[in-house]
Design a protein around this motif. Structure first.
Motif, mmCIF file in Angstrom:
data_model
loop_
_atom_site.group_PDB
_atom_site.id
_atom_site.type_symbol
_atom_site.label_atom_id
_atom_site.label_comp_id
_atom_site.label_asym_id
_atom_site.label_seq_id
_atom_site.Cartn_x
_atom_site.Cartn_y
_atom_site.Cartn_z
ATOM 1 N N PRO A 257 0.802 -1.232 0.000
ATOM 2 C CA PRO A 257 0.000 0.000 0.000
ATOM 3 C C PRO A 257 0.833 1.280 0.000
ATOM 4 N N THR B 247 -4.654 -1.357 1.793
ATOM 5 C CA THR B 247 -5.039 -2.172 2.947
ATOM 6 C C THR B 247 -6.501 -2.577 2.867
ATOM 7 N N GLU B 248 -7.352 -1.654 2.462
ATOM 8 C CA GLU B 248 -8.767 -1.968 2.302
ATOM 9 C C GLU B 248 -8.975 -3.053 1.249
ATOM 10 N N LEU C 85 -1.033 -8.835 2.113
ATOM 11 C CA LEU C 85 -0.745 -7.420 2.355
ATOM 12 C C LEU C 85 0.590 -7.238 3.040
ATOM 13 N N GLY D 77 1.697 -4.982 5.456
ATOM 14 C CA GLY D 77 1.215 -3.990 6.400
ATOM 15 C C GLY D 77 2.356 -3.299 7.119
ATOM 16 N N THR E 245 -0.377 1.405 8.672
ATOM 17 C CA THR E 245 -1.673 0.815 8.347
ATOM 18 C C THR E 245 -2.357 0.187 9.545
ATOM 19 N N HIS E 246 -1.563 -0.380 10.468
ATOM 20 C CA HIS E 246 -2.162 -1.173 11.546
ATOM 21 C C HIS E 246 -1.999 -0.588 12.958
ATOM 22 N N TYR F 278 -11.572 -0.415 7.216
ATOM 23 C CA TYR F 278 -11.150 -1.724 7.714
ATOM 24 C C TYR F 278 -10.863 -1.619 9.207
ATOM 25 N N ALA G 212 -8.178 -2.793 11.897
ATOM 26 C CA ALA G 212 -6.805 -3.299 11.876
ATOM 27 C C ALA G 212 -6.634 -4.611 12.627
ATOM 28 N N PHE H 13 -7.945 -8.922 9.524
ATOM 29 C CA PHE H 13 -6.761 -9.533 8.924
ATOM 30 C C PHE H 13 -6.284 -10.734 9.727
#
Length: 319
Positions: A33, A73-74, A87, A89, A93-94, A106, A108, A112
């Motif tokens: 991403p 990420t989505e 992904l 990540g 992102t998380h 999403y 986090a 996932f």
């Protein structure tokens, strides 16, 4: 009814195991991403190339940058949970995004299946070689003497969180100068327009090594292997500065456990390969593939709290 329920569970387990035995049977789609050429992308390609050799299937890298990593990420969160869309990540992102943005498409920690931790990248405080403050303590003293006037170029949300942590730990107040990319921030520091910047080791190591920038201190608990002459903030006497950017691989929630375990096992092999480790360390990464999927999940949970607390306390918002 109970017997039928147990039979259904057994069927699901058998189906998952069968899937894992034949996995992977086709190319794997790896979504990054972030833009091509950035640190996360470069590391992903090194790992993906070795993994592809080992499992005899291509890993097709798909860069989907934008919105702080949210777009890519989505896409993975909504992808089929079959192990063929993964992904790369990150702490962004998380760990950071859930607090930086008022809402995300999403969750986090829920959407996932963690696969493997890949490694971390320290952040580093840099200055022009002629800047009067040569050590971390000098920088803190200058900021305390002139609160809010010491300019620091910040090219990312990670940089902003690090500056907030430094202020929180020392009581010094800086003037953040926000940039959209590392390149322009580094250019302005090199040109003397801004005296200081906080950025990744990956982005700054070439200029530090060549003497164009001065590395003042790194944010990790240990010195960076690519900048062995730059001390840590801890060594400089500034306690509780231990934060770094990181990457981990994820699959969509619901991906069969045997598939996740197979990927984790294969990535452990990749991240114990001497050639792969050397390439990652050359980038500035500190690779570590020892965590199990459950340990990665716990790591992400703790990181989301740590980054979230700093973001909220500093009133940091997504730009």
């Amino acid at each position: 009814m109970k017997k039928l329920h147990l039979l259904s569970i057994a069927a699901i387990v058998l189906c998952s195991n069968a899937m894992a035995q034949g996995y992977p049977g086709k190319p794997i789609h790896l979504i990054v991403p972030f833009a091509a050429g950035q640190g996360a992308d470069a590391a992903a390609r090194i790992v993906a190339n070795k993994l592809s050799d080992n499992i005899k299937q291509p890993l097709v890298i798909d860069n989907r940058p934008g919105a702080g990593g949210i777009i890519g990420t989505e896409a993975v969160a909504k992808a089929p949970a079959d192990g063929y869309t993964l992904l790369v990540g990150s702490n962004g992102t998380h760990a950071a995004n859930p607090s930086l943005y008022p809402s995300l498409p999403y969750k986090a920690l829920e959407d996932f299946a963690p696969i493997s931790y890949i490694g971390s990248v320290a952040m580093v405080l840099v200055s022009t070689p002629t800047y009067e403050s040569k050590t971390a303590q000098d920088v803190i003293s200058a900021a305390k003497a002139r609160p809010g006037t010491v300019n620091v170029a910040l090219p990312s949300s990670t940089s902003r969180v690090v500056l907030e942590l430094l202020s929180k730990r020392t009581g010094a107040t800086f003037n953040p100068v926000l940039y959209k990319a590392s390149g322009t921030a580094i250019t302005d520091v090199l040109g003397g327009h801004v005296p200081l910047s906080i950025d990744t080791v990956i982005a700054t190591a070439p200029q530090i090594t060549s003497g164009k920038l001065r590395g003042i201190a790194v944010t990790s608990a240990k010195r960076s292997s690519s900048l062995p002459n730059v001390p840590t903030f801890l060594e400089a006497g500034i306690k509780e500065i231990d934060i770094a950017a990181w990457n981990a691989w994820f699959a969509p929630r619901g991906t069969p456990a045997p598939v996740v375990d197979r990927l984790n096992s294969e990535l452990r092999k990749v991240l114990s390969d001497p050639d792969t480790l050397a390439k990652l360390r050359t980038l500035g990464y500190e690779p570590d593939g020892k965590l199990s999927p459950a340990q990665v999940n716990e790591f992400v949970r703790l990181e989301e709290k740590k980054w979230g607390d700093l973001i909220r306390s500093g009133g940091i918002k997504a730009e």
